[in-house]
Motif scaffolding. Structure first.
Motif, mmCIF file in Angstrom:
data_model
loop_
_atom_site.group_PDB
_atom_site.id
_atom_site.type_symbol
_atom_site.label_atom_id
_atom_site.label_comp_id
_atom_site.label_asym_id
_atom_site.label_seq_id
_atom_site.Cartn_x
_atom_site.Cartn_y
_atom_site.Cartn_z
ATOM 1 N N LEU A 346 0.810 -1.222 0.000
ATOM 2 C CA LEU A 346 0.000 0.000 0.000
ATOM 3 C C LEU A 346 0.837 1.263 0.000
ATOM 4 O O LEU A 346 0.285 2.373 0.046
ATOM 5 N N ASP A 347 2.167 1.126 -0.059
ATOM 6 C CA ASP A 347 3.011 2.319 -0.124
ATOM 7 C C ASP A 347 2.698 3.104 -1.397
ATOM 8 O O ASP A 347 2.425 2.533 -2.460
ATOM 9 N N ALA A 348 2.759 4.416 -1.289
ATOM 10 C CA ALA A 348 2.504 5.271 -2.457
ATOM 11 C C ALA A 348 3.541 5.009 -3.539
ATOM 12 O O ALA A 348 4.742 4.900 -3.259
ATOM 13 N N ARG A 349 3.073 4.878 -4.762
ATOM 14 C CA ARG A 349 3.954 4.679 -5.919
ATOM 15 C C ARG A 349 4.160 6.017 -6.627
ATOM 16 O O ARG A 349 3.224 6.831 -6.695
ATOM 17 N N PRO A 350 5.332 6.249 -7.189
ATOM 18 C CA PRO A 350 5.536 7.500 -7.936
ATOM 19 C C PRO A 350 4.677 7.570 -9.184
ATOM 20 O O PRO A 350 4.349 8.651 -9.671
ATOM 21 N N ALA A 351 4.301 6.394 -9.718
ATOM 22 C CA ALA A 351 3.436 6.330 -10.898
ATOM 23 C C ALA A 351 2.957 4.898 -11.035
ATOM 24 O O ALA A 351 3.579 3.964 -10.498
ATOM 25 N N LEU A 352 1.851 4.713 -11.729
ATOM 26 C CA LEU A 352 1.360 3.385 -12.077
ATOM 27 C C LEU A 352 1.207 3.348 -13.594
ATOM 28 O O LEU A 352 0.369 4.057 -14.151
ATOM 29 N N TYR A 353 2.027 2.546 -14.245
ATOM 30 C CA TYR A 353 2.027 2.488 -15.702
ATOM 31 C C TYR A 353 1.406 1.178 -16.184
ATOM 32 O O TYR A 353 1.638 0.109 -15.608
ATOM 33 N N GLY A 354 0.652 1.263 -17.267
ATOM 34 C CA GLY A 354 0.094 0.077 -17.885
ATOM 35 C C GLY A 354 1.048 -0.524 -18.897
ATOM 36 O O GLY A 354 2.088 0.046 -19.240
ATOM 37 N N LEU A 393 10.071 -1.803 -12.069
ATOM 38 C CA LEU A 393 8.683 -2.211 -12.217
ATOM 39 C C LEU A 393 7.999 -2.399 -10.870
ATOM 40 O O LEU A 393 6.777 -2.288 -10.773
ATOM 41 N N LEU A 394 8.764 -2.690 -9.825
ATOM 42 C CA LEU A 394 8.167 -2.780 -8.495
ATOM 43 C C LEU A 394 7.580 -1.439 -8.062
ATOM 44 O O LEU A 394 6.600 -1.392 -7.322
ATOM 45 N N THR A 395 8.195 -0.351 -8.494
ATOM 46 C CA THR A 395 7.733 0.977 -8.066
ATOM 47 C C THR A 395 6.562 1.476 -8.905
ATOM 48 O O THR A 395 5.958 2.485 -8.548
ATOM 49 N N TRP A 396 6.235 0.804 -10.002
ATOM 50 C CA TRP A 396 5.192 1.277 -10.914
ATOM 51 C C TRP A 396 4.008 0.329 -11.001
ATOM 52 O O TRP A 396 3.153 0.479 -11.883
ATOM 53 N N THR A 397 3.966 -0.679 -10.139
ATOM 54 C CA THR A 397 2.881 -1.658 -10.165
ATOM 55 C C THR A 397 2.335 -1.837 -8.753
ATOM 56 O O THR A 397 2.916 -1.358 -7.780
ATOM 57 N N ASP A 398 1.245 -2.587 -8.654
ATOM 58 C CA ASP A 398 0.572 -2.747 -7.368
ATOM 59 C C ASP A 398 1.190 -3.817 -6.477
ATOM 60 O O ASP A 398 0.750 -4.001 -5.351
ATOM 61 N N PRO A 440 17.984 -1.787 6.320
ATOM 62 C CA PRO A 440 16.639 -1.769 6.894
ATOM 63 C C PRO A 440 15.568 -1.751 5.820
ATOM 64 O O PRO A 440 15.833 -1.455 4.665
ATOM 65 N N GLU A 441 14.333 -2.039 6.226
ATOM 66 C CA GLU A 441 13.221 -2.051 5.289
ATOM 67 C C GLU A 441 12.992 -0.656 4.718
ATOM 68 O O GLU A 441 13.072 0.347 5.428
ATOM 69 N N GLN A 442 12.692 -0.618 3.413
ATOM 70 C CA GLN A 442 12.490 0.643 2.720
ATOM 71 C C GLN A 442 11.104 0.685 2.082
ATOM 72 O O GLN A 442 10.486 -0.366 1.861
ATOM 73 N N PRO A 443 10.607 1.874 1.780
ATOM 74 C CA PRO A 443 9.312 1.965 1.105
ATOM 75 C C PRO A 443 9.319 1.178 -0.213
ATOM 76 O O PRO A 443 10.331 1.118 -0.911
ATOM 77 N N ILE A 444 8.205 0.574 -0.502
ATOM 78 C CA ILE A 444 7.927 -0.206 -1.718
ATOM 79 C C ILE A 444 8.756 -1.483 -1.752
ATOM 80 O O ILE A 444 8.224 -2.587 -1.857
ATOM 81 N N PHE A 445 10.094 -1.391 -1.630
ATOM 82 C CA PHE A 445 10.962 -2.557 -1.752
ATOM 83 C C PHE A 445 10.970 -3.427 -0.493
ATOM 84 O O PHE A 445 11.311 -4.607 -0.580
#
Length: 798
Positions: A346-354, A393-398, A440-445
């Motif tokens: 549920l972390d905010a993504r910089p973008a979601l691309y199709g 792709l991890l940062t641009w997908t759900d 340490p744990e990071q956002p998204i990753f």
């Protein structure tokens, strides 16, 4: 031969052989069948050696069969051509050594199961032991098709130095695999292979399945005849075949291998790595040979090359051998990685691309776009950059599942080494597989090892790298004119432009789209008076269909009528505008004729001459196309054979909804179909609008009368059908002279390559909107195949 193949071969081959069906050789068998698939070479091919050795023992000939189907994942011109070029050379080499060798290329009218049929006359069958799913499925199908026979079937590992079956399990860490296989690597480097001479004359009896003579076919024509994705073209710099692989290896070994350790991570250094992965993927060069020749040279470069070849690559092959679902992220990504990614889902993504944005390299990230352009235009991406490309792709997908699916799709669709076990290992490494947690744990990753495109961009000249990925390294981009901005013309132009051509689209209408048209009735009221809906069920259109569904450009409609039918959201014009985006489209241009001079084309319009162009695509209805194709009479004559049925339409706008009616009505007197436009997806707030599509026979009878008169008659027929008086606020009519193709030509596109001109449209294959999209893609594919470097290596062998 009293025992199964795996038990009678010499040790150097037996250790690479496993019996898929253990049995003695069939008495009465006429040959030993070698099902050539994953190792398209003659030199140092252990499967071929096993087949020859067993055939010599039985005093039988070897029959080699290469069968290429259309149904493997991501089948396209790019993958087909690379394999066909490799197979043509291999089959010729086999014949030179006394082995009967034939190809069986599936296409309409030629889809007999050749290998299984030939196996019924075989004493035994040898297969290439490639562990990935498509090859496993082919072997399983062969066993199933011959289950009633006692024919033995064996698979031989000709892909690795250390045979996959001899590795004691699936290793996930390189250091453990390195240690476990060290003795075998030493011993296998010393292997001496048996002779390949055959003792029996070549098998020359008639075959029960007609082969495809690759020597007499133009490979561009053969590929075009197959029902595969024609929008992914072959690439000039990667010719398929053992000779090309040998030349690439020899040049790298002698000039650049010594510097491999120091230069291998620089994506700008075109000679810092061997770029042999496409050839290893299809077995066009032996890994055993590379290992032996690299090991004969001392230094950090050869040592690092051997580590990549024999540890990282072969670990992935052994892993695929032991883990059938190695191509599924759910089976490969470890629990710690999946749990970590799920925590950050549920972390905010910089973008979601199709898919469409990603595949076309049109994100907002310059480094990533350059990397994807390498895939798209060259079929190859430097491995160091591939890791950064994949992590993004991890940062641009759900989440991991969507990212994993896109990793596989984008890599395997475009990369010539796609589908290789090593590819899967690298792709899923981006999701945490074959790696360890990074705290340490990071956002998204989460605790997945991060890899930033921004950081990578600091050590790479993006503009220079992007420039290297152009399809035309000398800067001479192909100049193409596309006449007609209907669906066929738009998809053709877009495919060409995405792969580096300079495309100009000309259309006489006011908006792009052709039959995918929308009429403005009032200020904010629109009606799709062309195609009311369309079918995109063809598997080759699946990426576009799924992408358009995900991005709300289309939606299933009418609900429940046909699962494959969709309608454009908001309007047909919106979907056409999406296809036309980024293209150089000129509307309101009437093309009068085409003129050729010195192999270049000029387009003559009412306002002047446009050009010159290297290629011209005519993407208008067949009767109009025939006129423009006049400089090439045979193409013009073919276009005249297509026949159309007309359609008259009426668009009715009402002040209030018409209650108690279904959203579609059919067969109402002269009305073939009535559609409640305001019920279609994305039309809320437009009021009650109906579009009436007249029956073709009635349309033909009234074709020349004023469309408003026809619209009034259709309105009356509609009132009679619904059993009430209807008083629309607005009534507009339209005449479609070339609405529905009644007699298509039965080909994907019309082409005259040596003249630089062709034509496409749904009138070529039939099939309405889907046919138009497929025809335009096929036309783009033929233009790519006309590239001089590609065309020359595809010519028939004299």
């Amino acid at each position: 031969m009293p025992d199964s193949p795996g038990r009678v071969l010499p040790a150097v081959l037996a250790r690479r052989t496993r019996d898929l069906r253990a049995a003695p050789a069939r008495s009465g068998g006429r040959y030993v069948l070698y099902a050539l698939s994953g190792n398209l070479r003659c030199r140092e091919n252990h499967a071929l050696l096993a087949a020859v050795t067993l055939a010599n023992t039985l005093e039988l000939p070897v029959l080699a069969a290469f069968e290429l189907t259309e149904g493997y994942p991501f089948a396209s011109d790019r993958h087909h051509r690379f394999m066909l070029e490799g197979a043509r050379e291999t089959l010729r080499s086999l014949r030179a050594m006394g082995v009967a060798a034939h190809a069986f290329v599936h296409r309409p009218g030629h889809r007999e199961p050749a290998t299984a049929t030939l196996a019924r006359d075989a004493a035994l069958v040898i297969c290439d032991d490639v562990p990935t799913r498509p090859y496993r499925n082919v072997r399983a199908a062969l066993l199933d098709a011959t289950a009633d026979l006692a024919v033995p079937v064996a698979a031989v590992d000709a892909s690795c130095l250390v045979p996959m079956r001899s590795v004691d399990g699936a290793y996930e860490r390189a250091f453990a695999y390195r240690k476990a296989t060290k003795p075998q690597r030493r011993d296998r480097l010393a292997d001496v292979l048996p002779d390949t001479a055959t003792v029996a004359p070549p098998y020359d009896a008639p075959l029960p399945v007609a082969p495809t003579d690759l020597d007499t076919w133009d490979l561009g024509d053969l590929t075009a005849a197959c029902e595969i994705d024609h929008s992914v073209p072959p690439v000039p710099e990667f010719p398929g075949g053992e000779t090309a692989a040998d030349a690439r290896w020899t040049a790298f070994r002698d000039a650049h291998l010594s510097g491999y350790a120091a230069r291998r991570n620089d994506a700008l250094d075109e000679t810092g790595v061997s770029r042999l992965s496409p050839y290893l993927r299809h077995g066009m060069i032996a890994a055993t040979r590379l290992a032996r020749e690299a090991a004969a040279r001392a230094g950090k470069g050869p040592d690092k090359f051997l580590d990549e070849l024999l540890i990282w690559r072969e670990m992935s092959w052994a892993y695929a051998f032991h883990v059938p679902d190695h191509d599924q992220p759910a089976a490969v990504v470890p629990d710690w990685a999946r749990e970590s990614l799920e925590r950050r889902r549920l972390d905010a993504r910089p973008a979601l691309y199709g898919w469409e944005t990603l595949a076309r390299a049109t994100t907002d990230d310059g480094l990533w776009n350059a990397a994807q352009a390498a895939y798209l235009r060259r079929g190859y991406l430097h491995n160091n950059l591939r890791m950064t490309w994949g992590k993004a792709l991890l940062t641009w997908t759900d989440g991991a599942d969507e990212a994993g699916a896109l990793l596989v799709d984008l890599n395997n669709r475009y990369a010539l080494d796609g589908g290789d076990p090593n590819s899967y290992q690298g792709l899923f490494w981006c999701l945490g597989a074959f790696d360890r947690p990074f705290e340490p744990e990071q956002p998204i990753f989460g605790v997945i090892r991060p890899r930033s495109t921004a950081i990578h961009a600091r050590r790479l000249d993006i503009s220079r790298f992007a420039a290297q990925q152009t399809r035309y390294p000398d800067g001479a981009a192909l100049q193409v004119a596309v006449i007609g901005a209907g669906l066929a013309g738009l998809i053709c132009a877009r495919t060409l432009a995405d792969h580096g051509a300079d495309v100009t689209v000309l259309d006489k209408g006011r908006h792009p789209g052709g039959r995918l048209a929308t009429r403005r009735l009032e200020a904010e009221t629109f009606a799709d008076h062309g195609a009311p809906w369309f079918d995109m069920a063809d598997a080759r259109l699946a990426p576009l269909r799924e992408s358009w569904l995900a991005s709300d450009r289309i939606a299933p409609w009418p609900a429940g009528e046909n699962g494959g039918r969709v309608a454009a959201v908001a309007s047909n014009r919106a979907l056409a505008a999406h296809l036309a985006a980024d293209l150089d489209v000129h509307i309101g241009v009437t093309v009068q004729e085409l003129a050729q001079s010195q192999h270049l084309w000029r387009v003559v319009t009412a306002d002047g001459v446009i050009g010159p162009f290297d290629r011209v695509v005519v993407a208008v209805p067949a009767p109009q196309a025939a006129e423009l194709l006049a400089p090439v009479p045979e193409l013009a004559e073919q276009a005249r054979r297509a026949a159309y049925a007309p359609s008259l339409t009426a668009m009715l706008g009402f002040d209030a909804p018409l209650p108690d009616l279904p959203d579609t009505l059919a067969n109402a007197g002269p009305i073939a179909r009535a559609v409640r436009e305001s019920a279609k997806p994305g039309r809320a707030g437009q009021g009650e609008i109906w579009v009436l599509h007249a029956d073709p026979a009635w349309s033909a009878e009234h074709l020349e009368q004023d469309p408003q008169v026809s619209a009034a008659a259709l309105r009356e027929a509609f009132a009679e059908r619904v059993g009430r008086s209807v008083t629309p606020r607005t009534v507009q009519g339209h005449r479609w002279r070339y609405a529905q193709v009644r007699t298509p030509l039965g080909v994907d596109a019309l082409v005259r390559e040596n003249a630089g001109i062709g034509a496409c449209g749904d009138w070529c294959p039939g099939g309405g909107v889907a046919g138009a999209l497929l025809s335009g893609s096929a036309m783009a594919g033929r233009i790519f195949a006309s590239d001089p470097a590609i065309r020359e290596r595809g010519r028939p062998v004299r």
